[in-house]
Design an enzyme around this catalytic site. Structure first.
Site, PDB file in Angstrom:
ATOM      1  N   ASP A   9       1.024  -1.259  -0.034  1.00  0.00           N
ATOM      2  CA  ASP A   9      -0.088   0.082  -0.038  1.00  0.00           C
ATOM      3  C   ASP A   9       0.946   1.232   0.042  1.00  0.00           C
ATOM      4  O   ASP A   9       0.396   2.287  -0.412  1.00  0.00           O
ATOM      5  CB  ASP A   9      -0.820  -0.066   1.284  1.00  0.00           C
ATOM      6  CG  ASP A   9      -1.775   1.057   1.196  1.00  0.00           C
ATOM      7  OD1 ASP A   9      -2.536   1.356   0.279  1.00  0.00           O
ATOM      8  OD2 ASP A   9      -1.698   1.927   2.364  1.00  0.00           O
ATOM      9  N   VAL A  52      -3.198   9.394  -3.082  1.00  0.00           N
ATOM     10  CA  VAL A  52      -2.470   9.167  -4.236  1.00  0.00           C
ATOM     11  C   VAL A  52      -3.073   9.216  -5.621  1.00  0.00           C
ATOM     12  O   VAL A  52      -2.663   9.832  -6.590  1.00  0.00           O
ATOM     13  CB  VAL A  52      -1.899   7.545  -4.175  1.00  0.00           C
ATOM     14  CG1 VAL A  52      -1.257   7.207  -5.460  1.00  0.00           C
ATOM     15  CG2 VAL A  52      -0.894   7.323  -2.966  1.00  0.00           C
ATOM     16  N   LEU A  73      -7.074   5.784   3.623  1.00  0.00           N
ATOM     17  CA  LEU A  73      -7.313   6.993   2.886  1.00  0.00           C
ATOM     18  C   LEU A  73      -6.128   7.153   1.798  1.00  0.00           C
ATOM     19  O   LEU A  73      -5.923   8.190   1.289  1.00  0.00           O
ATOM     20  CB  LEU A  73      -7.604   8.249   3.587  1.00  0.00           C
ATOM     21  CG  LEU A  73      -8.866   8.439   4.388  1.00  0.00           C
ATOM     22  CD1 LEU A  73      -8.992   9.731   5.413  1.00  0.00           C
ATOM     23  CD2 LEU A  73      -9.965   8.223   3.354  1.00  0.00           C
ATOM     24  N   ARG A  74      -5.025   6.637   1.918  1.00  0.00           N
ATOM     25  CA  ARG A  74      -3.826   6.715   1.146  1.00  0.00           C
ATOM     26  C   ARG A  74      -4.118   6.642  -0.356  1.00  0.00           C
ATOM     27  O   ARG A  74      -3.750   7.241  -1.266  1.00  0.00           O
ATOM     28  CB  ARG A  74      -2.831   5.783   1.534  1.00  0.00           C
ATOM     29  CG  ARG A  74      -1.357   6.043   0.801  1.00  0.00           C
ATOM     30  CD  ARG A  74      -0.353   5.095   1.144  1.00  0.00           C
ATOM     31  NE  ARG A  74       0.209   5.474   2.450  1.00  0.00           N
ATOM     32  CZ  ARG A  74       0.205   5.068   3.650  1.00  0.00           C
ATOM     33  NH1 ARG A  74      -0.337   3.583   3.670  1.00  0.00           N
ATOM     34  NH2 ARG A  74       0.664   5.293   4.707  1.00  0.00           N
ATOM     35  N   ALA A  75      -5.183   5.687  -0.688  1.00  0.00           N
ATOM     36  CA  ALA A  75      -5.381   5.527  -2.077  1.00  0.00           C
ATOM     37  C   ALA A  75      -6.364   6.787  -2.559  1.00  0.00           C
ATOM     38  O   ALA A  75      -5.879   7.365  -3.625  1.00  0.00           O
ATOM     39  CB  ALA A  75      -6.460   4.650  -2.245  1.00  0.00           C
TER      40      ALA A  75
END
Length: 686
Positions: free
Chosen positions: A202, A288, A283-285
């Site tokens: 991830d 990014v 929430l990294r997606a």
């Protein structure tokens, strides 16, 4: 005769000359435009130009201005205030240098990666000496990790933390050094050699799955260009110089534009909806995807993000974040993505793409950006060849492929017969307790058996045999304290000598080689046991994945035994072989044990520090081949577990005798789901 030393000109294969791989080119370019995207993970089989294209990109990055003599490549316009070589005067004259490509070898140590603080000199001489590592060398350039899945987990953690924070911290016994470490991170891996943990997966911003093209014309063009490059690299590079120059200009123009790109609320809601509907964790997606969409807009010459940019970003940012199980292949349902984008675009005012909509990254029409030749994939275009990240590594898992294969009706097993070649189904795997190898090892860092490591808890101290890497402060003080009067101590500090130093002895966990030896004979199938056997082994494979083990699989049936899976870090490959495992025939138990002994002997030569754990799954029957007792003697001293598959009202106890001969722990197949109570004191029982 001249005695001067001639310089060898190293020519890099041109980025524009790479055939196909459009999505990989796009992912690399987006990171070059905006480092906030977070790097690229390239997954693919060997021989697909992964390393070639990464090295080619570094040659296209703009030159950087650095402070003269600074080992940390500080920007003279905005030097790092904490630079160990500083302080530097802001605005001082700098020198230009090309963007560097730093390669991190798989066998690198922690000190090689982050740098080392010489604690010995700090304590004995009062000197704060720091030797920078590869993270410092890669600052403002590219850090390339080939076979990143084989890198030790703690090094991957350090690497990805530095990439996320843009800063490298080195802590050694209350002394610390920090320096800037902002770089384009690119990792490549072959999934057949093992997977990254989902948490680490991830942390890479984008991922691309690459495959060799099956088009004969495209494959021929790849070979034609490579032969031309090998025959005369400078001449080949000169033929692509115009395209390379245009690509470099495009990257510079997009970099200048990206900070001004606007992300409308409608597009932000679109990103949030897509990420939520695909059920990605955290929430990294979202972050990014947003950064990649803005970089894509800048690359396309727009100053406002559009739905097209969101789609391009989502295809690269989401596939590896959708893995719900370690055995699931990364992938993205592009039809669902298009439906979500269409749905969220309804009843919205069309975006104003801004004045740059009709211009390419350097102001020319999009059709001319960047120049490309026939058979090339456009770095900024949609995927038109191999390596589409939206395509999973294989078809979507069906009832007989996913981690819950064979359980379409609440885990109901598939029908089995004793016929040779029959393939039994697999029910949903379950959690198994820890199986350990007795004693204390010194193998690869993992999570199974006790081991001496550099990352575990401190259990003592010893005199160092070389440079001190892990100082034990209390033991050092205790060693020096009795010598203070003899050394003439007159102040508040200790007088230390080199022979006072002690280093910590630590205990942690190691990964092991778990070798499964599975009875696939007709007697197992006839007793309706193969579904339970395969489910148990699949559960143990999942456990091995989580504990960072290598795994191997041997099956015996019919006339002999075969290595279905040579020892590997790819637990996915083991699960795939297990699902397609045929059953039937006689039971050559001795052949299975003999083949296991051969595999373990070879692995001890290849990787002597990794201790093996043999898991034998059988009912103990032997209806063909060799002396079982003699074959079992070949495995003397190997930590073993026998999973007894015998069932029914009448039991012969053959597996019990076999476990006694191997000095192995005996576990009933029917008790596997509640194995904890059986093996809790496993080490004491050996």
């Amino acid at each position: 005769m001249s005695t001067g030393r001639s310089e060898v000109l190293i020519v890099t294969y041109p980025f524009s000359a790479v055939v196909g791989l459009a999505d990989l080119k796009l992912a690399l370019v987006l990171n070059a435009v905006s480092p906030r995207v977070g790097g690229v993970l390239v997954r693919g089989e060997k021989g697909t130009a992964k390393s070639t294209i990464v090295r080619a990109l570094a040659a296209q990055l703009p030159t950087v201005e650095v402070v003269p003599g600074c080992r940390f490549a500080c920007d003279p316009g905005a030097p790092d205030p904490d630079c160990p070589d500083g302080p530097h005067e802001p605005g001082a004259e700098g020198v230009a240098r090309p963007a560097v490509l730093v390669e991190l070898p798989v066998g690198a140590s922690e000190d090689r990666l982050v740098g080392s603080l010489d604690v010995e000199r700090a304590l004995t001489e009062g000197v704060k000496a720091f030797e920078p590592g590869l993270l410092a060398a890669a600052h403002r350039g590219v850090l390339y990790v080939d076979e990143v899945n084989l890198l030790h987990d703690h090094l991957v953690d350090l690497l990805l933390d530095a990439a996320a924070l843009g800063t490298c911290y080195v802590e050694r016994e209350s002394m610390s050094v920090r320096h800037a470490a902002r770089f384009l991170l690119v990792g490549t891996m072959n999934p057949e050699e093992g997977e990254l943990r989902p948490q680490l997966l991830d942390r890479f911003g984008l991922t691309v799955e690459v495959k060799a093209s099956r088009d004969p014309g495209e494959r021929a063009e790849v070979v034609r260009r490579r032969l031309a490059f090998d025959a005369d690299a400078p001449a080949f590079a000169s033929r692509w110089a115009a395209e390379e120059t245009a690509l470099a200009r495009s990257i510079v123009a997009a970099r200048a534009r990206v900070s001004a790109v606007r992300l409308p609320d409608a597009r932000l809601r679109q990103i949030a909806t897509v990420c939520a509907e695909f059920e990605v964790d955290g929430l990294r997606a979202d972050l990014v995807t947003a950064n990649a969409a803005m970089a894509h807009a800048a690359w396309q010459g727009r100053d406002t993000v559009t739905t097209e940019d969101v789609r391009a970003a989502a295809r690269l940012a989401l596939p590896h974040r959708r893995r719900r199980d370690p055995f699931d292949a990364p992938g993205l349902d592009e039809e669902l993505l298009d439906e979500l984008l269409r749905r969220t675009s309804e009843d919205e005012e069309p975006d104003d793409p801004g004045p740059g909509n009709d211009a390419g990254p350097d102001g020319t029409p999009p059709d001319a950006q960047p120049p490309a030749r026939p058979e090339d994939g456009d770095p900024a275009g949609d995927a038109a060849s191999s390596g589409r990240p939206g395509d999973p590594a294989g078809p979507e898992p069906g009832p007989a492929e996913g981690p819950e294969a064979g359980s379409a009706q609440a885990g109901a097993p598939a029908a089995e017969t004793g016929a040779a070649g029959q393939i039994a189904g697999v029910s949903a795997p379950y959690r198994v307790p820890l199986l350990e190898v007795p004693g204390l090892g010194e193998g690869a860092v993992g999570r199974r058996s006790r081991s001496r490591t550099r990352q575990g808890r401190s259990i003592g101290a010893r005199r160092p045999s070389g440079p001190v890497r892990d100082l034990h402060v209390m033991a050092t003080v205790l060693a020096a304290a009795p010598q203070q009067r003899r050394r003439g101590r007159s102040g508040p500090g200790l007088v230390l000598r080199g022979d006072d130093l002690r280093e910590a002895v630590r205990e942690g966990r190691e990964g092991n080689l778990v070798l499964f030896v599975v009875d696939a004979s007709g007697s197992m199938a006839a007793r309706k046991r193969m579904t339970a056997v395969k489910t148990a082994v699949l559960s143990l494979l999942l456990d091995a994945y989580q504990r960072r083990d290598k795994v191997g699989l041997i099956t015996f049936r019919g006339a002999g035994a075969q290595v279905a899976l040579p020892p590997t870090s790819s637990v996915e490959a083991g699960a795939a072989r297990l699902r397609s495992l045929p059953t039937g025939g006689r039971t050559p138990l001795a052949a299975g044990l003999t083949r296991a002994a051969e595999v373990l002997r070879v692995e001890r030569l290849r990787d002597p520090a990794r201790r093996p754990l043999l898991v034998l799954v059988t009912d103990g029957r032997a209806t063909a081949g060799g002396d079982v007792d003699r074959a079992a003697g070949l495995l003397s001293g190997t930590a073993s577990v026998v999973v007894d598959c015998e069932n029914g009202p009448v039991r012969l106890g053959l597996a019990v005798r076999l476990a006694s001969r191997l000095r192995a722990r005996l576990v009933s197949l029917d008790s596997m789901a509640d194995l904890g109570a059986v093996v809790r004191d496993y080490r004491k029982a050996i």
